[in-house]
Design a protein around this motif. Structure first.
Motif, PDB file in Angstrom:
ATOM      1  N   PRO A 139       0.824  -1.179  -0.119  1.00 45.15           N
ATOM      2  CA  PRO A 139      -0.160   0.199   0.122  1.00 45.15           C
ATOM      3  C   PRO A 139       0.900   1.333   0.039  1.00 45.15           C
ATOM      4  N   LEU A 140       1.913   1.461   0.630  1.00 49.12           N
ATOM      5  CA  LEU A 140       2.704   2.515   0.686  1.00 49.12           C
ATOM      6  C   LEU A 140       3.414   2.952  -0.633  1.00 49.12           C
ATOM      7  N   ILE A 141       3.792   1.755  -1.336  1.00 45.06           N
ATOM      8  CA  ILE A 141       4.408   1.736  -2.547  1.00 45.06           C
ATOM      9  C   ILE A 141       3.508   2.658  -3.569  1.00 45.06           C
ATOM     10  N   TRP A 142       2.092   2.055  -3.577  1.00 47.59           N
ATOM     11  CA  TRP A 142       1.208   2.481  -4.276  1.00 47.59           C
ATOM     12  C   TRP A 142       0.812   3.961  -4.065  1.00 47.59           C
ATOM     13  N   PHE A 143       0.686   4.292  -2.554  1.00 54.68           N
ATOM     14  CA  PHE A 143       0.248   5.510  -2.068  1.00 54.68           C
ATOM     15  C   PHE A 143       1.576   6.660  -2.617  1.00 54.68           C
ATOM     16  N   ALA A 144       2.534   6.342  -2.421  1.00 55.86           N
ATOM     17  CA  ALA A 144       3.796   6.914  -2.997  1.00 55.86           C
ATOM     18  C   ALA A 144       3.683   7.354  -4.526  1.00 55.86           C
ATOM     19  N   TYR A 145       3.413   6.307  -5.280  1.00 57.19           N
ATOM     20  CA  TYR A 145       3.425   6.274  -6.433  1.00 57.19           C
ATOM     21  C   TYR A 145       2.220   7.356  -6.973  1.00 57.19           C
ATOM     22  N   GLY A 146       1.206   7.330  -6.355  1.00 59.02           N
ATOM     23  CA  GLY A 146      -0.003   8.085  -6.640  1.00 59.02           C
ATOM     24  C   GLY A 146      -0.008   9.264  -6.348  1.00 59.02           C
ATOM     25  N   ALA A 147       0.667   9.506  -5.053  1.00 63.01           N
ATOM     26  CA  ALA A 147       1.062  10.802  -4.415  1.00 63.01           C
ATOM     27  C   ALA A 147       1.914  11.852  -5.233  1.00 63.01           C
ATOM     28  N   ARG A 148       2.696  11.148  -5.928  1.00 66.28           N
ATOM     29  CA  ARG A 148       3.558  11.792  -6.992  1.00 66.28           C
ATOM     30  C   ARG A 148       2.702  12.318  -8.275  1.00 66.28           C
ATOM     31  N   ARG A 149       1.759  11.864  -8.571  1.00 62.46           N
ATOM     32  CA  ARG A 149       1.206  11.918  -9.803  1.00 62.46           C
ATOM     33  C   ARG A 149      -0.334  12.498  -9.929  1.00 62.46           C
ATOM     34  N   LEU A 150      -0.685  12.600  -8.567  1.00 60.56           N
ATOM     35  CA  LEU A 150      -2.156  13.056  -8.487  1.00 60.56           C
ATOM     36  C   LEU A 150      -2.014  14.074  -7.455  1.00 60.56           C
ATOM     37  N   SER A 151      -3.048  15.175  -7.613  1.00 61.14           N
ATOM     38  CA  SER A 151      -3.188  16.088  -6.462  1.00 61.14           C
ATOM     39  C   SER A 151      -3.390  15.459  -5.154  1.00 61.14           C
TER      40      SER A 151
END
Length: 209
Positions: free
Chosen positions: A184-196
């Motif tokens: 979950p943290l990998i996907w969270f960081a991935y999303g946080a870099r690309r989304l608002s």
């Protein structure tokens, strides 16, 4: 501490499998990125420690409430530090969410310090990862690497002595924390870099709900 050790092992295996050694070397040479990841590792450590302590102390309501407050923290930081401008429909959604949180706090009858600690430690983690120019996998590896020595010291010298109470099943569960923590943290960081962070925050309401 087990989450830290097993997460490092799991993410290290993923780094090796995806051949990211060069990316890791670049990060380790960059003092600014290392400083930011040191700060994010501190935030996630506070969040994990507070969450595990609260759950084991029976403070389930405040724990859950923290993850309803967390998205509001994301919105606050997004507007204050990243200067995002929100459309009126998003403000309406945020106002409804905030009203729900205020109502639950009123029912609780006191300021939920645990909930606020969980909410803002993870919101700060999200903000730092948003600002740190590093991919999700390498960033998480460095974060857990920063925390490794204190974790190993506690497992070796703490009151439990690193014991899994002699149970292979419990030992397997502890090892499994590496997987259920990291993915979950990998996907969270991935999303946080690309989304608002506003979008990420509002989507996070799915989890506690």
């Amino acid at each position: 501490c087990h989450r830290i050790v097993w997460s490092l092992l799991f993410v290290g295996l993923l780094l090796a499998a995806t051949r990211r050694a060069a990316d890791l070397k670049e990060v380790l040479k960059n003092r600014r990125v290392l400083l930011l990841l040191g700060c994010s590792s501190l935030m996630i450590c506070i969040n994990w420690l507070l969450y595990i302590w609260a759950v084991n102390s029976g403070k389930i309501l405040e724990t859950a409430l923290g993850y309803y407050i967390n998205p509001l923290g994301n919105v606050l930081f997004c507007v204050a530090f990243l200067k995002d401008r929100l459309r009126p429909v998003k403000w309406i959604a945020i106002a409804m969410a905030a009203a729900g949180v205020v109502f639950q706090v009123a029912l609780l009858g006191h300021l939920p310090a645990i909930a606020l600690g969980l909410a803002f430690s993870f919101a700060l983690y999200g903000l730092i990862r948003k600002l740190t120019p590093v991919d999700a996998l390498t960033g998480l590896f460095v974060e857990t690497l920063v925390l490794l020595l204190p974790a190993l010291a506690w497992l070796a010298l703490g009151p439990t002595g690193g014991s899994a109470s002699g149970s292979p099943f419990r030992a397997a569960l502890l090892a499994g924390t590496g997987l259920v923590t990291s993915v979950p943290l990998i996907w969270f960081a991935y999303g946080a870099r690309r989304l608002s962070l506003v979008t990420v925050g509002l989507m996070q309401y799915v989890s506690p709900t």
